[in-house]
Design an enzyme around this catalytic site. Structure first.
Site, PDB file in Angstrom:
ATOM      1  N   PRO A  13      81.017  15.744  66.576  1.00 18.16           N
ATOM      2  CA  PRO A  13      81.451  15.150  65.304  1.00 18.16           C
ATOM      3  C   PRO A  13      80.379  14.277  64.666  1.00 18.16           C
ATOM      4  O   PRO A  13      79.661  13.559  65.363  1.00 18.16           O
ATOM      5  CB  PRO A  13      82.656  14.296  65.719  1.00 18.16           C
ATOM      6  CG  PRO A  13      82.492  14.037  67.178  1.00 18.16           C
ATOM      7  CD  PRO A  13      81.737  15.193  67.743  1.00 18.16           C
ATOM      8  N   LEU A  14      80.284  14.357  63.365  1.00 15.14           N
ATOM      9  CA  LEU A  14      79.334  13.530  62.607  1.00 15.14           C
ATOM     10  C   LEU A  14      80.070  13.024  61.374  1.00 15.14           C
ATOM     11  O   LEU A  14      80.391  13.817  60.466  1.00 15.14           O
ATOM     12  CB  LEU A  14      78.132  14.373  62.169  1.00 15.14           C
ATOM     13  CG  LEU A  14      77.094  14.733  63.230  1.00 15.14           C
ATOM     14  CD1 LEU A  14      76.353  16.016  62.863  1.00 15.14           C
ATOM     15  CD2 LEU A  14      76.094  13.595  63.412  1.00 15.14           C
ATOM     16  N   GLN A  70      89.208  14.839  65.632  1.00 18.59           N
ATOM     17  CA  GLN A  70      88.855  13.627  66.387  1.00 18.59           C
ATOM     18  C   GLN A  70      89.521  12.391  65.769  1.00 18.59           C
ATOM     19  O   GLN A  70      89.453  12.182  64.554  1.00 18.59           O
ATOM     20  CB  GLN A  70      87.343  13.395  66.429  1.00 18.59           C
ATOM     21  CG  GLN A  70      87.033  12.320  67.479  1.00 18.59           C
ATOM     22  CD  GLN A  70      85.637  11.774  67.418  1.00 18.59           C
ATOM     23  OE1 GLN A  70      85.198  11.302  66.378  1.00 18.59           O
ATOM     24  NE2 GLN A  70      84.939  11.823  68.528  1.00 18.59           N
ATOM     25  N   CYS A 101      82.024   5.686  69.421  1.00 14.67           N
ATOM     26  CA  CYS A 101      81.369   5.265  68.180  1.00 14.67           C
ATOM     27  C   CYS A 101      80.846   3.830  68.315  1.00 14.67           C
ATOM     28  O   CYS A 101      81.590   2.923  68.701  1.00 14.67           O
ATOM     29  CB  CYS A 101      82.342   5.351  67.002  1.00 14.67           C
ATOM     30  SG  CYS A 101      81.562   4.840  65.463  1.00 14.67           S
ATOM     31  N   LYS A 140      85.740  11.545  74.097  1.00 17.49           N
ATOM     32  CA  LYS A 140      84.282  11.459  73.958  1.00 17.49           C
ATOM     33  C   LYS A 140      83.881  10.014  74.246  1.00 17.49           C
ATOM     34  O   LYS A 140      84.428   9.084  73.668  1.00 17.49           O
ATOM     35  CB  LYS A 140      83.857  11.876  72.551  1.00 17.49           C
ATOM     36  CG  LYS A 140      82.357  11.903  72.330  1.00 17.49           C
ATOM     37  CD  LYS A 140      82.027  12.774  71.118  1.00 17.49           C
ATOM     38  CE  LYS A 140      80.550  12.812  70.809  1.00 17.49           C
ATOM     39  NZ  LYS A 140      80.093  11.651  70.043  1.00 17.49           N
ATOM     40  N   ASN A 201      76.051  15.628  76.034  1.00 18.56           N
ATOM     41  CA  ASN A 201      75.647  15.359  74.643  1.00 18.56           C
ATOM     42  C   ASN A 201      74.530  14.317  74.618  1.00 18.56           C
ATOM     43  O   ASN A 201      74.555  13.351  75.384  1.00 18.56           O
ATOM     44  CB  ASN A 201      76.879  14.868  73.850  1.00 18.56           C
ATOM     45  CG  ASN A 201      76.533  14.316  72.479  1.00 18.56           C
ATOM     46  OD1 ASN A 201      76.769  13.148  72.199  1.00 18.56           O
ATOM     47  ND2 ASN A 201      75.969  15.131  71.628  1.00 18.56           N
ATOM     48  N   GLY A 202      73.588  14.553  73.716  1.00 12.91           N
ATOM     49  CA  GLY A 202      72.514  13.585  73.506  1.00 12.91           C
ATOM     50  C   GLY A 202      71.141  14.205  73.600  1.00 12.91           C
ATOM     51  O   GLY A 202      70.730  14.684  74.654  1.00 12.91           O
ATOM     52  N   ASP A 203      70.468  14.247  72.440  1.00 12.98           N
ATOM     53  CA  ASP A 203      69.068  14.666  72.378  1.00 12.98           C
ATOM     54  C   ASP A 203      68.835  16.154  72.617  1.00 12.98           C
ATOM     55  O   ASP A 203      67.814  16.528  73.203  1.00 12.98           O
ATOM     56  CB  ASP A 203      68.214  13.847  73.358  1.00 12.98           C
ATOM     57  CG  ASP A 203      68.139  12.385  72.967  1.00 12.98           C
ATOM     58  OD1 ASP A 203      68.624  12.040  71.859  1.00 12.98           O
ATOM     59  OD2 ASP A 203      67.613  11.584  73.758  1.00 12.98           O
ATOM     60  N   ARG A 226      72.758  15.760  65.820  1.00 16.58           N
ATOM     61  CA  ARG A 226      71.607  15.669  64.904  1.00 16.58           C
ATOM     62  C   ARG A 226      70.753  16.922  64.913  1.00 16.58           C
ATOM     63  O   ARG A 226      70.138  17.271  63.908  1.00 16.58           O
ATOM     64  CB  ARG A 226      70.776  14.425  65.251  1.00 16.58           C
ATOM     65  CG  ARG A 226      71.504  13.121  64.928  1.00 16.58           C
ATOM     66  CD  ARG A 226      70.843  11.939  65.575  1.00 16.58           C
ATOM     67  NE  ARG A 226      70.808  12.068  67.021  1.00 16.58           N
ATOM     68  CZ  ARG A 226      70.102  11.311  67.842  1.00 16.58           C
ATOM     69  NH1 ARG A 226      69.350  10.356  67.340  1.00 16.58           N
ATOM     70  NH2 ARG A 226      70.139  11.495  69.139  1.00 16.58           N
TER      71      ARG A 226
HETATM   72  C1  LIG Z   1      75.509  10.116  61.261  1.00 14.70           C
HETATM   73  C2  LIG Z   1      76.253  10.216  62.554  1.00 14.70           C
HETATM   74  C3  LIG Z   1      77.642  10.251  62.533  1.00 14.70           C
HETATM   75  C4  LIG Z   1      78.364  10.346  63.740  1.00 14.70           C
HETATM   76  N1  LIG Z   1      79.728  10.403  63.683  1.00 14.70           N
HETATM   77  C5  LIG Z   1      80.433  10.505  64.849  1.00 14.70           C
HETATM   78  C6  LIG Z   1      81.863  10.615  64.843  1.00 14.70           C
HETATM   79  O1  LIG Z   1      82.512  10.625  63.787  1.00 14.70           O
HETATM   80  N2  LIG Z   1      82.489  10.698  66.050  1.00 14.70           N
HETATM   81  C7  LIG Z   1      81.800  10.700  67.250  1.00 14.70           C
HETATM   82  O2  LIG Z   1      82.412  10.790  68.314  1.00 14.70           O
HETATM   83  N3  LIG Z   1      80.457  10.645  67.270  1.00 14.70           N
HETATM   84  C8  LIG Z   1      79.770  10.553  66.119  1.00 14.70           C
HETATM   85  N4  LIG Z   1      78.398  10.539  66.157  1.00 14.70           N
HETATM   86  C9  LIG Z   1      77.712  10.709  67.449  1.00 14.70           C
HETATM   87  C10 LIG Z   1      77.365  12.175  67.694  1.00 14.70           C
HETATM   88  O3  LIG Z   1      78.530  12.983  67.791  1.00 14.70           O
HETATM   89  C11 LIG Z   1      76.552  12.341  68.988  1.00 14.70           C
HETATM   90  O4  LIG Z   1      77.306  11.844  70.060  1.00 14.70           O
HETATM   91  C12 LIG Z   1      75.220  11.595  68.951  1.00 14.70           C
HETATM   92  O5  LIG Z   1      74.565  11.773  67.713  1.00 14.70           O
HETATM   93  C13 LIG Z   1      74.298  12.105  70.070  1.00 14.70           C
HETATM   94  O6  LIG Z   1      74.104  13.494  69.975  1.00 14.70           O
HETATM   95  P1  LIG Z   1      72.761  14.140  69.334  1.00 14.70           P
HETATM   96  O7  LIG Z   1      71.592  13.595  70.103  1.00 14.70           O
HETATM   97  O8  LIG Z   1      72.960  15.637  69.509  1.00 14.70           O
HETATM   98  O9  LIG Z   1      72.706  13.716  67.913  1.00 14.70           O
HETATM   99  C14 LIG Z   1      77.670  10.417  64.970  1.00 14.70           C
HETATM  100  C15 LIG Z   1      76.269  10.400  64.980  1.00 14.70           C
HETATM  101  C16 LIG Z   1      75.550  10.295  63.802  1.00 14.70           C
HETATM  102  C17 LIG Z   1      74.049  10.302  63.847  1.00 14.70           C
END
Ligand SMILES: Cc1cc2nc3c(=O)[nH]c(=O)nc-3n(C[C@H](O)[C@H](O)[C@H](O)COP(=O)(O)O)c2cc1C
Length: 324
Positions: A13-14, A70, A101, A140, A201-203, A226
């Site tokens: 989720p973003l 979510q 979050c 999460k 999850n992460g990176d 991302r």
């Molecule tokens: C702009 C932005 C918005 C996000 N919104 C949410 C969200 O609504 N819910 C959530 O559980 N995580 C949210 N995240 C976290 C991401 O889901 C993810 O856990 C985090 O970016 C690490 O993963 P990545 O390295 O693949 O980006 C958000 C991250 C970013 C950068």
């Protein structure tokens, strides 16, 4: 017996980004599952009926991959009613509870990753959520609040004990926000501590990253956030790599064609004026890594019609841009 199932590759989720046009593109390009932007349990229940903000967040579209809704908050009673209603909509294949979050406006009220500091309340929320839906429930989480209070192992076990069917672990603490490197070792430890599927999850920014995470942690699937921005091809690339196949990178022309398609979906939904503004960030992500794209990004930020954006990209493509 042949084992056919590959690890799950999903879109994390973003907030402000994983709306239906973006989720649809990710699904069409290989995401097994996607997640809505986070929905406030309290906001959803108290917003005026058919409130614009909630209607937008909740909208789904034909052709999407299975979508998980979510939910975030800190009051079990709000979770109960919100999850009941969200389940009744019938558009979602699962409910995810946001306990990761880091944003102060979320943690300030005790929601999101602040719940990792309050495992008893988190337990009540998971238990209540479990009783409010027949859909699979997931949680999460991060590693903990800060480096001195890493509690992801106990927290994951608690979630499992209360009936969560999957957990997603972002390998950072709340205090790290998005800085530093995600610690995948903790994801491996969680995987060894629980019996339910663990999504890492992460990176993950490349197919190699995804394969490395699967190998290093033994996790059951990966969720990317991302890494999918401007590059929804990443889902298919990861799957190709899992099958040992070569992956190819889309050409700048293909990338910009998809960017325009994305903009048209957005315009079909929100009208051209809003779409052009909301697509600015996406265009910047799609153009990332292309030589000579900086002035194009700046120019797009000044435009107000899709036709102008299209013409600008056409002129840019005539310069035969390539990736760095
Ligand atoms: C702009 C932005 C918005 C996000 N919104 C949410 C969200 O609504 N819910 C959530 O559980 N995580 C949210 N995240 C976290 C991401 O889901 C993810 O856990 C985090 O970016 C690490 O993963 P990545 O390295 O693949 O980006 C958000 C991250 C970013 C950068």
């Amino acid at each position: 017996m042949n084992k056919l199932a590959l690890p799950k590759v999903s879109l994390a989720p973003l907030a402000g980004i994983t709306d239906w046009p973006f989720r649809l593109l990710c699904a069409q390009l290989g995401a097994d599952e996607t997640v809505t932007e986070m929905i406030s349990a309290q906001g959803y229940l108290t917003a005026p009926k058919d409130s614009y903000a909630y209607r937008d967040i909740m909208l789904t579209h034909e052709g999407e991959a299975p979508i998980i809704a979510q939910v975030f908050g800190h009051r079990p009673e709000y979770f109960c009613e919100a999850i009941r209603r969200i389940t009744d909509i019938g558009d979602y294949c699962g409910i995810d509870i946001n306990m990761g979050c880091p944003a102060p406006k979320v943690t300030g009220s005790g929601s999101g990753s602040a719940l990792m500091k309050n495992p008893e309340l988190a337990r009540q929320i998971i238990k209540t959520a479990k009783g409010a839906t027949y859909l699979p429930l997931s949680v999460k989480m991060r590693l903990g609040w800060d480096e001195n209070s890493i509690n992801v192992l106990d927290f994951a076990k608690m979630a499992e004990g209360e009936g969560a069917q999957t957990i997603t672990v972002h390998g950072r603490t709340r205090m790290q926000q998005y800085a530093g490197k995600a610690d995948w070792d903790w994801i491996a430890k969680v995987k060894q501590s629980v019996k339910i599927p663990v999504i890492g999850n992460g990176d993950i920014f490349s197919a190699e990253d995804a394969l490395a995470m699967l190998q290093q942690t033994g996790c059951d699937g990966v969720a990317l956030a991302r890494g999918a921005l401007g590059n929804p091809w990443l889902f298919a690339q990861i799957k190709q790599s899992m099958l040992g196949r070569e992956t190819s990178r889309p050409s700048p022309e293909d990338v910009l064609k998809l960017a325009l398609h994305h903009a048209r979906l957005m315009a079909q939904w929100k009208g051209e004026v809003r779409a052009v503004v909301e697509m600015r960030k996406h265009f910047a992500w799609y153009l990332k890594g292309m030589r000579g794209a900086a002035p194009v990004r700046s120019q797009i930020n000044t435009l107000s019609t899709l036709w102008e954006v299209e013409e600008t990209l056409k002129v840019f493509l005539e310069t035969k841009p390539s990736f760095h």
